[in-house]
Design a protein around this motif. Structure first.
Motif, PDB file in Angstrom:
ATOM      1  N   ASP A   1      -2.590  -7.701   9.684  1.00 33.18           N
ATOM      2  CA  ASP A   1      -3.007  -9.016   9.169  1.00 33.18           C
ATOM      3  C   ASP A   1      -2.467  -9.173   7.750  1.00 33.18           C
ATOM      4  O   ASP A   1      -2.769  -8.348   6.884  1.00 33.18           O
TER       5      ASP A   1
ATOM      6  N   ASP B   1      -2.028   3.817  11.457  1.00 34.11           N
ATOM      7  CA  ASP B   1      -2.398   3.816  12.882  1.00 34.11           C
ATOM      8  C   ASP B   1      -1.905   2.578  13.624  1.00 34.11           C
ATOM      9  O   ASP B   1      -1.835   2.552  14.847  1.00 34.11           O
TER      10      ASP B   1
ATOM     11  N   HIS C   1      -6.389  -3.256   1.256  1.00 33.58           N
ATOM     12  CA  HIS C   1      -6.334  -2.231   2.307  1.00 33.58           C
ATOM     13  C   HIS C   1      -5.235  -1.224   2.006  1.00 33.58           C
ATOM     14  O   HIS C   1      -4.487  -1.360   1.038  1.00 33.58           O
ATOM     15  N   GLY C   2      -5.115  -0.266   2.940  1.00 29.06           N
ATOM     16  CA  GLY C   2      -4.108   0.771   2.727  1.00 29.06           C
ATOM     17  C   GLY C   2      -2.918   0.623   3.636  1.00 29.06           C
ATOM     18  O   GLY C   2      -2.599  -0.484   4.084  1.00 29.06           O
ATOM     19  N   THR C   3      -2.298   1.759   3.941  1.00 29.28           N
ATOM     20  CA  THR C   3      -1.032   1.762   4.680  1.00 29.28           C
ATOM     21  C   THR C   3      -1.202   1.526   6.181  1.00 29.28           C
ATOM     22  O   THR C   3      -0.225   1.244   6.868  1.00 29.28           O
ATOM     23  N   ALA C   4      -2.428   1.691   6.682  1.00 25.94           N
ATOM     24  CA  ALA C   4      -2.721   1.437   8.114  1.00 25.94           C
ATOM     25  C   ALA C   4      -1.667   2.097   9.011  1.00 25.94           C
ATOM     26  O   ALA C   4      -1.051   1.454   9.881  1.00 25.94           O
TER      27      ALA C   4
ATOM     28  N   PRO D   1       0.803  -1.237   0.000  1.00 25.49           N
ATOM     29  CA  PRO D   1       0.000   0.000   0.000  1.00 25.49           C
ATOM     30  C   PRO D   1       0.826   1.274   0.000  1.00 25.49           C
ATOM     31  O   PRO D   1       1.857   1.363   0.658  1.00 25.49           O
ATOM     32  N   ILE D   2       0.339   2.231  -0.744  1.00 25.64           N
ATOM     33  CA  ILE D   2       0.925   3.584  -0.746  1.00 25.64           C
ATOM     34  C   ILE D   2      -0.116   4.529  -0.154  1.00 25.64           C
ATOM     35  O   ILE D   2      -1.293   4.201  -0.058  1.00 25.64           O
ATOM     36  N   SER D   3       0.381   5.723   0.221  1.00 23.46           N
ATOM     37  CA  SER D   3      -0.544   6.759   0.676  1.00 23.46           C
ATOM     38  C   SER D   3      -0.711   7.779  -0.439  1.00 23.46           C
ATOM     39  O   SER D   3       0.267   8.426  -0.846  1.00 23.46           O
ATOM     40  N   LYS D   4      -1.917   7.922  -0.925  1.00 23.61           N
ATOM     41  CA  LYS D   4      -2.178   8.865  -2.013  1.00 23.61           C
ATOM     42  C   LYS D   4      -1.820  10.278  -1.587  1.00 23.61           C
ATOM     43  O   LYS D   4      -1.206  11.044  -2.325  1.00 23.61           O
TER      44      LYS D   4
END
Ligand SMILES: NC(=O)c1ccc[n+]([C@@H]2O[C@H](COP(=O)([O-])OP(=O)(O)OC[C@H]3O[C@@H](n4cnc5c(N)ncnc54)[C@H](O)[C@@H]3O)[C@@H](O)[C@H]2O)c1
Ligand SMILES: N[C@H](C(=O)O)[C@H](O)COP(=O)(O)O
Length: 329
Positions: free
Chosen positions: A302, A294, A289-292, A111-114
């Protein structure tokens, strides 16, 4: 041949998912080559820099094969840093170049953060549009989210709801439906794909009482798809088309906007959902999913969706090769 796994945002859960995926995949033998900064994984798993992907299979059991890149700055999990954006983008670009050259079997993206990449000057909404540009097929890219129980495709994607309504045309619905039907045949082994087309308005417009997009835009598109021999039906009331019973009647749901597609998919199967980009000359999958940020670095991530993405990339590749061989006969 292995797929290439990209680094993703180094402050997200991508690095820890990569560590866990290496441990899991060592046993199954379904390896991958990782394109990222080895310093991210130091102390977690053994890594070995390779000069080219062909070397990866011989070493995967002992160490994660890496095509090394250098991050601009050290990383703190959960604290994204746009200065590292260049390496994130380079990882995707190199993986795509290798896939186009036939040196890796697929591209699987962490995942990347847009938002972070936007700050770094990235000119695309996300992987989907960037990959289409790298492959020279801009406008042909279609985002599919797939799980064991549901496949969904949004006709409009990373735009506001207001903009989505402006973009919703019969032509775009037809184009996405054609690409989806073609991919379900070639990459998922579904010979006669059934496409359930969602309405836009409550109760699918209730015969025009609650909006006319169904009558003016969506139904004409369904008619055009059917005229081409594609088994599309609808427009369906969106609130009842995702029940277990309804899902038995179709192979994929064509939805009108991003969350109309992704809410049911992620609600049903977040852990086993996979994001695949259709319309590309290469196979590309990603976790759903994304970068999570948090939970990054806390050992809570997971790995299931990444493992499902690695598996789906290999399955899609096998179907595509078999479909090509059948077409050539
Ligand atoms: N394909 C992609 O690269 C992709 C997909 C979606 C979102 N994103 C990006 O990720 C960033 C964060 O987006 P978001 O917060 O909307 O979505 P997210 O998926 O990152 O997180 C949503 C929630 O799900 C949890 N979560 C996500 N993945 C998990 C996992 N594997 N294990 C355990 N918990 C998990 C997170 O902790 C968070 O509470 C944004 O910048 C967005 O652009 C990227
Ligand atoms: N829309 C997808 C989701 O919400 O999971 C994801 O953001 C796609 O992003 P990419 O185009 O970067 O794969």
């Amino acid at each position: 041949m292995f797929p290439a796994l990209t680094m993703g945002d180094p402050a997200g859960i991508g690095p820890e998912l990569t560590v866990e995926a290496w441990h899991r995949q060592r046993e199954s033998g379904e390896g991958f080559i990782w394109i990222g900064d080895p310093a991210l994984l130091d102390g977690y798993i053994p890594t070995r820099a390779v000069a080219n992907p062909q070397e990866a299979e011989a070493i995967f059991v002992e160490a994660l094969p890496v095509l090394p890149l250098a991050l601009a700055r050290p990383v703190t999990p959960g604290q994204p840093d746009f200065v590292n954006g260049a390496a994130v983008i380079e990882s995707i670009a190199l993986a795509t170049k290798l896939a186009l050259a036939g040196a890796v079997s697929a591209v699987v993206t962490n995942p990347i953060s847009k938002q972070v990449l936007k700050q770094a000057g990235f000119g695309f909404p996300g992987h989907t549009e960037f990959l289409a540009d790298l492959c020279g097929v801009t406008g042909q890219e279609v985002m599919l989210l797939a799980s064991p129980r549901l496949r969904v495709v949004p006709v409009t994607v990373h735009v506001s709801i207001r903009r989505a309504l402006e973009m919703l045309t019969a032509e775009r619905i037809v184009q996405v439906g054609q690409i989806l039907a073609r991919a379900l045949r070639s990459d998922f082994g579904i010979e006669k794909p059934r496409l359930a087309v969602a309405g836009l308005n409550p109760h699918a417009g209730e015969g025009g009482l609650m909006g006319d997009e169904e009558q003016d835009t969506i139904f004409p598109a369904i008619e055009m798809l059917r005229a081409e021999g594609i088994d599309a039906f609808g427009p369906l009331p969106p609130d009842t088309m995702f029940t277990e019973k309804a899902r038995e009647s179709y192979d994929a749901a064509l939805c009108m906007y991003h969350d109309q597609a992704l809410i049911p998919l992620k609600t049903l199967d977040m852990a086993s959902g996979v994001n695949a980009t259709l319309g590309l000359p290469i196979v590309r999958t990603s976790p759903d999913h994304g970068t999570a940020f948090d939970i990054a670095g806390q050992g809570k991530a997971d790995v299931s969706s990444l493992l499902a993405a690695l598996r789906m990339a290999q399955e899609m590749g096998a179907h595509r090769r078999a479909f090509g061989e059948k077409q050539a006969k």
